[in-house]
Design a protein around this motif. Structure first.
Motif, PDB file in Angstrom:
ATOM      1  N   ASP A  53      11.437  20.651   1.463  1.00  0.00           N
ATOM      2  CA  ASP A  53      10.653  19.689   2.243  1.00  0.00           C
ATOM      3  C   ASP A  53       9.857  20.368   3.357  1.00  0.00           C
ATOM      4  N   GLN A  88      -0.503   1.230  -2.602  1.00  0.00           N
ATOM      5  CA  GLN A  88      -0.067   0.698  -1.307  1.00  0.00           C
ATOM      6  C   GLN A  88      -1.252   0.293  -0.425  1.00  0.00           C
ATOM      7  N   ALA A 136      -0.287  12.393  -1.041  1.00  0.00           N
ATOM      8  CA  ALA A 136       0.752  11.381  -0.849  1.00  0.00           C
ATOM      9  C   ALA A 136       2.002  12.099  -0.342  1.00  0.00           C
ATOM     10  N   TYR A 137       2.881  11.352   0.341  1.00  0.00           N
ATOM     11  CA  TYR A 137       4.195  11.920   0.650  1.00  0.00           C
ATOM     12  C   TYR A 137       5.200  11.311  -0.317  1.00  0.00           C
ATOM     13  N   VAL A 138       5.990  12.171  -0.947  1.00  0.00           N
ATOM     14  CA  VAL A 138       7.038  11.724  -1.862  1.00  0.00           C
ATOM     15  C   VAL A 138       8.307  12.487  -1.515  1.00  0.00           C
ATOM     16  N   LYS A 139       9.397  11.781  -1.283  1.00  0.00           N
ATOM     17  CA  LYS A 139      10.666  12.446  -0.970  1.00  0.00           C
ATOM     18  C   LYS A 139      11.006  13.459  -2.052  1.00  0.00           C
ATOM     19  N   GLY A 160       1.714  14.557   2.362  1.00  0.00           N
ATOM     20  CA  GLY A 160       1.660  13.381   3.236  1.00  0.00           C
ATOM     21  C   GLY A 160       0.405  13.267   4.065  1.00  0.00           C
ATOM     22  N   ASP A 207      -2.098   8.001   3.644  1.00  0.00           N
ATOM     23  CA  ASP A 207      -1.213   6.938   4.129  1.00  0.00           C
ATOM     24  C   ASP A 207      -0.219   6.470   3.070  1.00  0.00           C
ATOM     25  N   ARG A 259       3.086   6.661   1.025  1.00  0.00           N
ATOM     26  CA  ARG A 259       4.415   7.255   1.181  1.00  0.00           C
ATOM     27  C   ARG A 259       5.367   6.636   0.162  1.00  0.00           C
ATOM     28  N   GLU A 306       9.208   6.698  -0.594  1.00  0.00           N
ATOM     29  CA  GLU A 306      10.494   7.114  -0.026  1.00  0.00           C
ATOM     30  C   GLU A 306      11.681   6.436  -0.702  1.00  0.00           C
TER      31      GLU A 306
END
Length: 437
Positions: A96, A197, A228-231, A268, A271, A273, A275
């Protein structure tokens, strides 16, 4: 945009020279990205560090201004290359907070013993120094097996690439894609912008590969980046799903490399996300899958010596896994691939390959059809185990097309898959017989 210059020859195959692709067919040239929409916060470059004898670009660097979640899938070959082992170690310690992917072509750094590990870690360390973060980079290498990296050239190349990072298409992303190439005849670069989103996110990806291509995880080298943010755990899950339906669904010659790596970084910068699992995760996963499939198909279209791009559609299977197994087996049949090259509608070879694929089959239920790529009438070859009276002239027309769709319906269930492969030509043998020359 691409000017014709003198072309280099290598391993019996006409390769690129800098940014000249005018010697390629118009169809192949159409697959070369002329522009792009790239993820926020990422920059790329590719330089010539003189690893390759032909002096083409051979070091690629992609760097994010923001820390990234990371995921990857790697070759299952027992002779795993040093960059594979080092990247696994990097992800295990830092999934991460990644910032980069560094790649060299011209030398695989595979089967190189302890020195290979030292060299792969050195590539990572140089990037760490430049981006000022530890364990910052995934490493990838491609080229000849059994030779050590020329680390003086590699280190100089990485520093040069860092100085030339650009967010632009030309000089940035396209240069990086060119630095991935070995026996490839054109750079494989894709990008795009997507809605999720109520916002927009972007993806970009580069792949390389033309030979030693067969799925058993992910085949060849490739990576994708997104703003994009992806866990990390969800990113890994999405990538595995995508690879099974893209890079794990292609075959050129039935051989698997020691260096195969497909990775993805998510910084990220948008906007969007992801999670937790749910509709948004599935939408992202499916977009990643389609994007990866587009890149994977470019690899098959550039298959060593290939003259045909073949989509094998297995329908009516009991499970996705059985459909995949049948497709994989048929796609690697030398007899099937040779018949396709010879434009011979010898569909019995498809049935024979299916029959010893290890998949449960009821011959009385199986149907085989050629589906022309131009949208014209389908040609049924066998319907529920009964051979059709095949119009050989029509079959010949279809097989002359560069793109061919073969549909095999097992008649057993509702599961299906698509698999992409190519024919087997005389040129493939020439290329690989002279690979090190």
């Amino acid at each position: 945009m691409f000017r014709l210059k003198s072309a280099f020859y290598n391993q019996g195959r006409r390769l690129y020279s800098s940014t000249s692709y005018g010697h390629l067919s118009a169809r192949k040239q159409s697959f070369i990205a002329q522009s792009g929409i790239y993820p926020v916060g990422f920059r790329a470059s590719g330089v010539a560090a003189l690893i390759k004898k032909n002096k083409n670009k051979d070091v690629a660097l992609v760097v994010s201004d923001l820390p990234c979640a990371g995921a990857a899938v790697f070759t299952t070959n027992k002779f795993q290359a040093a960059p594979v082992l080092v990247s696994k170690e990097t992800l295990a310690q830092n999934d991460d907070g990644l910032y980069a992917v560094v790649t060299n072509s011209g030398c695989a750094n595979a089967v190189t013993g302890a020195q290979g590990i030292v060299d792969a870690k050195k590539m990572r360390t140089v990037v760490d120094e430049l981006v000022k973060h530890p364990l910052s980079a995934l490493t990838m290498s491609t080229g000849v097996i059994g030779q050590n990296l020329p680390m003086d050239k590699i280190e100089s190349g990485i520093r040069d690439a860092f100085a030339k990072l650009s967010a632009e298409h030309e000089g940035g992303w396209m240069s990086a894609a060119e630095a991935f190439m070995t026996t490839d005849t054109f750079p494989k670069l894709r990008s795009g912008e997507f809605d999720l989103q109520g916002a927009k996110f972007r993806m970009a990806g580069i792949a390389k590969g033309a030979g030693m291509i067969h799925p058993n995880m992910a085949t060849l080298l490739g990576f994708m980046v997104t703003d994009a943010y992806v866990k990390p755990d969800l990113l890994q899950k999405a990538l595995k799903y995508a690879v099974d339906r893209s890079f794990n669904s292609i075959s050129i010659d039935g051989d698997m490399s020691t260096n195969d790596t497909i990775s993805v970084l998510a910084n990220g910068g948008s906007d969007v996300r992801i999670e937790s699992e749910g509709a948004d995760y599935e939408a992202f996963r499916d977009r990643l899958t389609a994007f990866a499939a587009d890149l994977a198909q470019l690899v098959v279209r550039d298959g060593e010596g290939a003259t045909k791009f073949v989509t094998l559609h297995i329908k009516g299977a009991e499970t996705f896994e059985s459909a995949k197994k049948a497709a994989s087996h048929i796609s690697t049949s030398m007899l099937v691939k040779s018949a396709l090259y010879g434009q011979d509608a010898n569909w019995g070879r498809i049935c024979a390959s299916l029959g010893h694929s290890g998949v449960d089959v009821d011959p009385s239920l199986v149907s085989v059809t050629f589906v022309p790529s131009d949208g014209s009438e389908r040609l049924k070859l066998m319907v529920k185990g009964e051979p059709e009276q095949v119009d050989e002239a029509r079959a010949s027309e279809i097989l002359k097309m560069e793109d061919l769709n073969i549909e095999v319906d097992l008649g057993l269930g509702q599961s299906e898959t698509k698999f992409w492969t190519c024919d087997l030509s005389h040129e493939y043998v020439s290329i690989n017989a002279d690979y090190r020359s």
